[in-house]
Design a protein around this motif. Structure first.
Motif, PDB file in Angstrom:
ATOM      1  N   ALA A  86       0.821  -1.007  -0.149  1.00 30.81           N
ATOM      2  CA  ALA A  86       0.079   0.056  -0.046  1.00 30.81           C
ATOM      3  C   ALA A  86       0.793   1.161   0.030  1.00 30.81           C
ATOM      4  CB  ALA A  86      -0.913   0.021   1.339  1.00 30.81           C
ATOM      5  N   PRO A  87       0.553   2.276  -0.870  1.00 26.98           N
ATOM      6  CA  PRO A  87       1.298   3.521  -0.765  1.00 26.98           C
ATOM      7  C   PRO A  87       1.280   4.181   0.497  1.00 26.98           C
ATOM      8  CG  PRO A  87      -0.864   3.768  -1.927  1.00 26.98           C
ATOM      9  CD  PRO A  87      -0.392   2.471  -1.765  1.00 26.98           C
ATOM     10  N   ILE A  88       2.407   5.026   0.836  1.00 24.17           N
ATOM     11  CA  ILE A  88       2.391   5.847   1.825  1.00 24.17           C
ATOM     12  C   ILE A  88       1.554   7.340   1.283  1.00 24.17           C
ATOM     13  CG2 ILE A  88       3.739   7.522   3.530  1.00 24.17           C
ATOM     14  CD1 ILE A  88       5.951   5.038   3.383  1.00 24.17           C
TER      15      ILE A  88
ATOM     16  N   GLY B  96      -0.535  13.798   3.051  1.00 27.98           N
ATOM     17  CA  GLY B  96      -1.652  14.803   2.855  1.00 27.98           C
ATOM     18  C   GLY B  96      -1.399  16.252   3.081  1.00 27.98           C
ATOM     19  N   TYR B  97      -1.637  17.126   2.367  1.00 25.40           N
ATOM     20  CA  TYR B  97      -1.459  18.532   2.903  1.00 25.40           C
ATOM     21  C   TYR B  97      -2.365  19.667   1.937  1.00 25.40           C
ATOM     22  CZ  TYR B  97       1.572  18.642  -1.510  1.00 25.40           C
ATOM     23  OH  TYR B  97       2.069  18.686  -2.483  1.00 25.40           O
ATOM     24  N   CYS B  98      -2.201  20.769   2.489  1.00 27.21           N
ATOM     25  CA  CYS B  98      -2.924  22.025   1.771  1.00 27.21           C
ATOM     26  C   CYS B  98      -1.843  22.953   1.283  1.00 27.21           C
ATOM     27  CB  CYS B  98      -4.217  22.528   2.319  1.00 27.21           C
ATOM     28  SG  CYS B  98      -3.707  23.446   3.856  1.00 27.21           S
TER      29      CYS B  98
ATOM     30  N   PHE C 192       0.372  11.467  -3.065  1.00 28.42           N
ATOM     31  CA  PHE C 192      -0.129  12.813  -2.362  1.00 28.42           C
ATOM     32  C   PHE C 192      -1.483  12.895  -2.486  1.00 28.42           C
ATOM     33  CE2 PHE C 192       4.326  14.579  -3.599  1.00 28.42           C
ATOM     34  CZ  PHE C 192       4.981  14.455  -2.302  1.00 28.42           C
ATOM     35  N   VAL C 193      -2.001  13.441  -1.326  1.00 22.36           N
ATOM     36  CA  VAL C 193      -3.477  13.871  -1.403  1.00 22.36           C
ATOM     37  C   VAL C 193      -3.247  15.536  -0.981  1.00 22.36           C
ATOM     38  CG1 VAL C 193      -5.862  13.599  -0.581  1.00 22.36           C
ATOM     39  CG2 VAL C 193      -4.197  11.756  -0.595  1.00 22.36           C
ATOM     40  N   ARG C 194      -3.496  16.233  -2.117  1.00 24.92           N
ATOM     41  CA  ARG C 194      -3.497  17.715  -2.010  1.00 24.92           C
ATOM     42  C   ARG C 194      -4.731  18.531  -2.157  1.00 24.92           C
ATOM     43  NH1 ARG C 194      -0.674  17.733  -6.361  1.00 24.92           N
ATOM     44  NH2 ARG C 194       1.238  17.083  -5.560  1.00 24.92           N
TER      45      ARG C 194
ATOM     46  N   ASP D 222      -1.450   9.020   5.983  1.00 24.08           N
ATOM     47  CA  ASP D 222      -0.520   8.477   6.831  1.00 24.08           C
ATOM     48  C   ASP D 222       0.323   9.711   7.457  1.00 24.08           C
ATOM     49  OD1 ASP D 222      -0.870   5.733   6.396  1.00 24.08           O
ATOM     50  OD2 ASP D 222       0.166   5.983   4.548  1.00 24.08           O
ATOM     51  N   LEU D 223       0.573  10.592   6.783  1.00 25.24           N
ATOM     52  CA  LEU D 223       1.399  11.683   7.403  1.00 25.24           C
ATOM     53  C   LEU D 223       0.823  13.031   6.783  1.00 25.24           C
ATOM     54  CD1 LEU D 223       4.177  12.878   8.597  1.00 25.24           C
ATOM     55  CD2 LEU D 223       5.204  12.346   6.187  1.00 25.24           C
TER      56      LEU D 223
END
Length: 151
Positions: A45-47, A50-52, A90-92, A116-117
């Protein structure tokens, strides 16, 4: 002394009694065991990080350069086999340079996307609104505050 036969120890084949024996060329309605192939290891599973970031608004120039740097890093790390052997994803979200959007974005990243982070955007005005949520959820937060003025 013989042990009594238990129903739970029987395989599915021993419990089925066919009404008609199958013959060559005739389709059988018997349950067939699943086809087995070579064992293929599941991909890790990917790491998820997340960030804005301010892609629009007053801090858009800083946000675009930071996004480019993040993508270069992600491609480099994934090209080398990932982080701890896992690919990075990435979740951005765009905070539009508006501090009022930040806490809602981090709440969504943690609760809905289960990253995760979490990392901070660029600038103090997008870090401060996230801090109460980060402390409440006991998350590690990597951030670069923008300090203006001489120390």
């Amino acid at each position: 002394m013989r042990r009594p036969c238990r129903a739970s120890s029987r395989s599915w084949r021993s419990t089925a009694v066919p009404a008609v024996w199958p013959t060559p060329g005739r389709r059988s309605s018997w349950p067939r065991p699943p086809k087995t192939g070579p064992d293929i290891a599941a991909a890790p599973a990917p790491i998820r990080i997340g960030y804005c970031l301010s892609s629009t608004g007053s801090l858009a120039d800083n946000g675009r350069s930071a996004r480019l740097a993040h993508e270069i890093w992600r491609q480099d790390v994934n090209g080398r086999g990932g982080l701890l052997g896992r690919p990075v994803e990435f979740v951005r979200y765009d905070d539009e340079g508006n501090a009022d959007n930040v806490s809602r974005i981090y709440e969504r990243l943690i609760d809905e996307h289960e990253v995760d982070l979490v990392i901070g955007g660029y600038g103090t005005n997008t870090l401060l609104p996230a801090m109460p949520l980060i402390v409440e959820r006991e998350r590690f937060f990597i951030a670069i505050p923008l300090c203006v003025g001489a120390v």
